[in-house]
Design a protein around this motif. Structure first.
Motif, PDB file in Angstrom:
ATOM      1  N   CYS A  36      20.839 -12.070 -15.618  1.00  0.00           N
ATOM      2  CA  CYS A  36      21.531 -11.721 -14.387  1.00  0.00           C
ATOM      3  C   CYS A  36      21.319 -10.248 -14.043  1.00  0.00           C
ATOM      4  O   CYS A  36      20.932  -9.903 -12.916  1.00  0.00           O
ATOM      5  CB  CYS A  36      23.023 -12.028 -14.521  1.00  0.00           C
ATOM      6  N   LYS A  37      21.538  -9.398 -15.013  1.00  0.00           N
ATOM      7  CA  LYS A  37      21.397  -7.956 -14.800  1.00  0.00           C
ATOM      8  C   LYS A  37      19.965  -7.601 -14.414  1.00  0.00           C
ATOM      9  O   LYS A  37      19.727  -6.814 -13.485  1.00  0.00           O
ATOM     10  CB  LYS A  37      21.808  -7.220 -16.083  1.00  0.00           C
ATOM     11  N   TRP A  38      19.018  -8.217 -15.099  1.00  0.00           N
ATOM     12  CA  TRP A  38      17.593  -7.930 -14.877  1.00  0.00           C
ATOM     13  C   TRP A  38      17.157  -8.326 -13.467  1.00  0.00           C
ATOM     14  O   TRP A  38      16.602  -7.507 -12.734  1.00  0.00           O
ATOM     15  CB  TRP A  38      16.772  -8.690 -15.923  1.00  0.00           C
ATOM     16  N   ILE A  39      17.448  -9.563 -13.065  1.00  0.00           N
ATOM     17  CA  ILE A  39      16.948 -10.039 -11.774  1.00  0.00           C
ATOM     18  C   ILE A  39      17.688  -9.393 -10.610  1.00  0.00           C
ATOM     19  O   ILE A  39      17.086  -9.155  -9.547  1.00  0.00           O
ATOM     20  CB  ILE A  39      17.014 -11.586 -11.692  1.00  0.00           C
ATOM     21  N   MET A  40      18.953  -9.056 -10.785  1.00  0.00           N
ATOM     22  CA  MET A  40      19.687  -8.431  -9.687  1.00  0.00           C
ATOM     23  C   MET A  40      19.209  -7.001  -9.442  1.00  0.00           C
ATOM     24  O   MET A  40      19.147  -6.541  -8.289  1.00  0.00           O
ATOM     25  CB  MET A  40      21.191  -8.465  -9.945  1.00  0.00           C
ATOM     26  N   LYS A  41      18.868  -6.288 -10.497  1.00  0.00           N
ATOM     27  CA  LYS A  41      18.283  -4.954 -10.315  1.00  0.00           C
ATOM     28  C   LYS A  41      16.966  -5.063  -9.549  1.00  0.00           C
ATOM     29  O   LYS A  41      16.676  -4.258  -8.658  1.00  0.00           O
ATOM     30  CB  LYS A  41      18.037  -4.289 -11.676  1.00  0.00           C
ATOM     31  N   ILE A  42      16.169  -6.065  -9.900  1.00  0.00           N
ATOM     32  CA  ILE A  42      14.891  -6.280  -9.227  1.00  0.00           C
ATOM     33  C   ILE A  42      15.112  -6.552  -7.746  1.00  0.00           C
ATOM     34  O   ILE A  42      14.401  -6.021  -6.884  1.00  0.00           O
ATOM     35  CB  ILE A  42      14.133  -7.447  -9.900  1.00  0.00           C
ATOM     36  N   ILE A  43      16.104  -7.372  -7.424  1.00  0.00           N
ATOM     37  CA  ILE A  43      16.374  -7.720  -6.026  1.00  0.00           C
ATOM     38  C   ILE A  43      16.847  -6.507  -5.229  1.00  0.00           C
ATOM     39  O   ILE A  43      16.399  -6.281  -4.096  1.00  0.00           O
ATOM     40  CB  ILE A  43      17.398  -8.872  -5.952  1.00  0.00           C
ATOM     41  N   VAL A  44      17.743  -5.711  -5.807  1.00  0.00           N
ATOM     42  CA  VAL A  44      18.229  -4.520  -5.097  1.00  0.00           C
ATOM     43  C   VAL A  44      17.072  -3.557  -4.813  1.00  0.00           C
ATOM     44  O   VAL A  44      16.934  -3.027  -3.698  1.00  0.00           O
ATOM     45  CB  VAL A  44      19.334  -3.809  -5.906  1.00  0.00           C
ATOM     46  N   ARG A  45      16.216  -3.349  -5.810  1.00  0.00           N
ATOM     47  CA  ARG A  45      15.088  -2.428  -5.616  1.00  0.00           C
ATOM     48  C   ARG A  45      14.040  -3.015  -4.669  1.00  0.00           C
ATOM     49  O   ARG A  45      13.379  -2.271  -3.937  1.00  0.00           O
ATOM     50  CB  ARG A  45      14.475  -2.076  -6.974  1.00  0.00           C
ATOM     51  N   ALA A  46      13.912  -4.334  -4.662  1.00  0.00           N
ATOM     52  CA  ALA A  46      12.999  -4.975  -3.708  1.00  0.00           C
ATOM     53  C   ALA A  46      13.505  -4.784  -2.283  1.00  0.00           C
ATOM     54  O   ALA A  46      12.711  -4.621  -1.345  1.00  0.00           O
ATOM     55  CB  ALA A  46      12.854  -6.459  -4.028  1.00  0.00           C
ATOM     56  N   GLY A  47      14.823  -4.798  -2.112  1.00  0.00           N
ATOM     57  CA  GLY A  47      15.398  -4.561  -0.791  1.00  0.00           C
ATOM     58  C   GLY A  47      14.999  -3.200  -0.255  1.00  0.00           C
ATOM     59  O   GLY A  47      14.654  -3.057   0.926  1.00  0.00           O
ATOM     60  N   LEU A  48      15.039  -2.187  -1.114  1.00  0.00           N
ATOM     61  CA  LEU A  48      14.599  -0.857  -0.698  1.00  0.00           C
ATOM     62  C   LEU A  48      13.099  -0.848  -0.430  1.00  0.00           C
ATOM     63  O   LEU A  48      12.630  -0.204   0.522  1.00  0.00           O
ATOM     64  CB  LEU A  48      14.939   0.173  -1.776  1.00  0.00           C
ATOM     65  N   ALA A  49      12.330  -1.572  -1.247  1.00  0.00           N
ATOM     66  CA  ALA A  49      10.872  -1.595  -1.077  1.00  0.00           C
ATOM     67  C   ALA A  49      10.473  -2.094   0.311  1.00  0.00           C
ATOM     68  O   ALA A  49       9.461  -1.666   0.863  1.00  0.00           O
ATOM     69  CB  ALA A  49      10.233  -2.464  -2.162  1.00  0.00           C
ATOM     70  N   LEU A  50      11.271  -2.993   0.881  1.00  0.00           N
ATOM     71  CA  LEU A  50      10.975  -3.523   2.208  1.00  0.00           C
ATOM     72  C   LEU A  50      10.949  -2.439   3.275  1.00  0.00           C
ATOM     73  O   LEU A  50      10.281  -2.592   4.318  1.00  0.00           O
ATOM     74  CB  LEU A  50      12.006  -4.585   2.595  1.00  0.00           C
ATOM     75  N   ILE A  51      11.665  -1.328   3.029  1.00  0.00           N
ATOM     76  CA  ILE A  51      11.750  -0.282   4.059  1.00  0.00           C
ATOM     77  C   ILE A  51      11.143   1.045   3.609  1.00  0.00           C
ATOM     78  O   ILE A  51      11.286   2.049   4.300  1.00  0.00           O
ATOM     79  CB  ILE A  51      13.219  -0.069   4.500  1.00  0.00           C
ATOM     80  N   ILE A  52      10.459   1.059   2.464  1.00  0.00           N
ATOM     81  CA  ILE A  52       9.845   2.301   1.983  1.00  0.00           C
ATOM     82  C   ILE A  52       8.896   2.881   3.027  1.00  0.00           C
ATOM     83  O   ILE A  52       8.875   4.096   3.262  1.00  0.00           O
ATOM     84  CB  ILE A  52       9.106   2.064   0.645  1.00  0.00           C
ATOM     85  N   THR A  53       8.105   2.039   3.653  1.00  0.00           N
ATOM     86  CA  THR A  53       7.129   2.543   4.622  1.00  0.00           C
ATOM     87  C   THR A  53       7.786   3.022   5.917  1.00  0.00           C
ATOM     88  O   THR A  53       7.155   3.732   6.697  1.00  0.00           O
ATOM     89  CB  THR A  53       6.087   1.455   4.940  1.00  0.00           C
ATOM     90  N   LYS A  54       9.030   2.640   6.143  1.00  0.00           N
ATOM     91  CA  LYS A  54       9.755   3.113   7.323  1.00  0.00           C
ATOM     92  C   LYS A  54      10.372   4.482   7.071  1.00  0.00           C
ATOM     93  O   LYS A  54      10.420   5.340   7.956  1.00  0.00           O
ATOM     94  CB  LYS A  54      10.859   2.126   7.721  1.00  0.00           C
ATOM     95  N   LYS A  55      10.866   4.696   5.844  1.00  0.00           N
ATOM     96  CA  LYS A  55      11.599   5.925   5.526  1.00  0.00           C
ATOM     97  C   LYS A  55      10.825   6.875   4.614  1.00  0.00           C
ATOM     98  O   LYS A  55      11.195   8.042   4.481  1.00  0.00           O
ATOM     99  CB  LYS A  55      12.927   5.571   4.842  1.00  0.00           C
ATOM    100  N   ASN A  56       9.768   6.372   3.978  1.00  0.00           N
ATOM    101  CA  ASN A  56       9.014   7.185   3.008  1.00  0.00           C
ATOM    102  C   ASN A  56       9.939   7.853   1.993  1.00  0.00           C
ATOM    103  O   ASN A  56       9.829   9.046   1.703  1.00  0.00           O
ATOM    104  CB  ASN A  56       8.167   8.247   3.717  1.00  0.00           C
ATOM    105  N   THR A  57      10.870   7.042   1.501  1.00  0.00           N
ATOM    106  CA  THR A  57      11.810   7.536   0.498  1.00  0.00           C
ATOM    107  C   THR A  57      12.011   6.486  -0.571  1.00  0.00           C
ATOM    108  O   THR A  57      11.743   5.303  -0.353  1.00  0.00           O
ATOM    109  CB  THR A  57      13.160   7.901   1.153  1.00  0.00           C
ATOM    110  N   TYR A  58      12.473   6.924  -1.748  1.00  0.00           N
ATOM    111  CA  TYR A  58      12.571   6.003  -2.881  1.00  0.00           C
ATOM    112  C   TYR A  58      13.695   6.431  -3.813  1.00  0.00           C
ATOM    113  O   TYR A  58      14.081   7.612  -3.861  1.00  0.00           O
ATOM    114  CB  TYR A  58      11.256   5.988  -3.662  1.00  0.00           C
ATOM    115  N   THR A  59      14.219   5.466  -4.531  1.00  0.00           N
ATOM    116  CA  THR A  59      15.156   5.724  -5.623  1.00  0.00           C
ATOM    117  C   THR A  59      15.153   4.520  -6.546  1.00  0.00           C
ATOM    118  O   THR A  59      14.928   3.389  -6.106  1.00  0.00           O
ATOM    119  CB  THR A  59      16.593   5.973  -5.111  1.00  0.00           C
ATOM    120  N   ARG A  60      15.381   4.759  -7.814  1.00  0.00           N
ATOM    121  CA  ARG A  60      15.614   3.665  -8.747  1.00  0.00           C
ATOM    122  C   ARG A  60      17.108   3.443  -8.941  1.00  0.00           C
ATOM    123  O   ARG A  60      17.511   2.500  -9.615  1.00  0.00           O
ATOM    124  CB  ARG A  60      14.928   3.934 -10.096  1.00  0.00           C
TER     125      ARG A  60
END
Length: 280
Positions: free
Chosen positions: A187-211
């Motif tokens: 649960c912990k593993w896949i939910m972290k992946i999903i949250v970070r994937a959500g940010l990945a969808l907009i990386i090219t819009k904002k050119n910003t990142y965080t883990r």
């Protein structure tokens, strides 16, 4: 109800847009030093002459690790590739270390071959993590030899191209699973992946990142307000894993399917050839 703390921040970049690494010995709470030393000793004992260097990453070397809540994420670089038996032994020791040190919520031991880390012709998530979030605690520091990274398509791609397979693996692991600790870990593993994937969808819009999970959730929610409640649930499950498999499977089948479709749209536009590792 899970208490979500507004912890973490977006990565700071230099004038050229390269992500700046803020991990430093001076940031580390001294309470974490014994567990760091124990991890280095463990790697040295099990890997011996194969061990090249050891790194830590995450909240602890940045000085925002909460005692009893933070994980200690570690990476060992070896001179040659390990066999499956050696990797299994380290996984067994990982559980022992976690039970021994109550100042952290979990300890991750991971091993990567030096040759693969230094092959920098295309994007490498391990090379990226070391350069942008890692800190050497043993051996020769490889970070100065690694390329600098920006928040761009190559980084987003790494989060999105594996997403469908990762969610499928999580569903397979959860199906008919009665091992409580295994369910929590999944649960912990896949939910972290999903949250970070959500940010990945907009990386090219904002050119910003965080883990960091909280700012990733907040940034995603600005662009997808209609999915804010779903991503908040993913964040809650990442912080406080649940063990009710039918609820987890239902969430993955619904929100998981939605984010897979969005990832596929992104890939069709930015990576139509489905390169696993894009050029940096």
């Amino acid at each position: 109800m899970t208490t979500i703390r507004a912890i973490g921040s977006l990565c700071v970049t230099d004038s050229d847009g390269h992500i700046i690494n803020h991990s430093d010995w001076n940031n580390i709470n001294p309470i974490f030093l014994p567990v760091i030393n124990d991890v280095v000793h463990t790697y040295s004992t099990h890997l011996q002459d194969d061990l090249h260097s050891v790194y830590i990453r995450g909240s602890i070397p940045r000085g925002i690790g909460i005692v009893g809540v933070a994980d200690l994420d570690t990476i060992a670089i070896t001179k040659q590739k390990l066999n499956n038996l050696q990797l299994k032994r380290l996984k067994d020791v990982e559980q022992e270390l976690t039970q021994k040190h109550t100042c952290v919520d979990g300890i991750e031991l991971s091993v990567h071959c030096m040759e693969a880390v230094l092959n920098t012709s295309s994007f490498s998530i391990i090379s990226f993590i070391l350069q942008t979030h890692g800190m050497c605690v043993f051996g020769e520091d490889l970070i100065p030899q690694l390329p600098k990274y920006k928040a761009n398509e190559a980084l987003a791609n790494d989060h999105l191209i594996h997403l469908q397979g990762q969610i499928k693996n999580a569903c397979d692991d959860l199906q008919d699973n009665s091992d409580i600790e295994d369910i929590k870990d999944c649960c912990k593993w896949i939910m972290k992946i999903i949250v970070r994937a959500g940010l990945a969808l907009i990386i090219t819009k904002k050119n910003t990142y965080t883990r960091d999970l909280y700012p990733a959730y907040k940034m995603f929610s600005k662009y997808y307000p209609e999915k804010e409640s779903d991503m908040r649930k993913a964040l809650e499950y990442a912080i406080t894993p649940i063990v009710v498999t039918n609820l987890l499977l239902s969430f993955l089948n619904e929100f998981g399917t939605w984010i897979i479709i969005e990832a596929d749209k992104w890939l069709k536009f930015y990576n139509p050839n489905r390169e696993l590792n894009m050029k940096i």
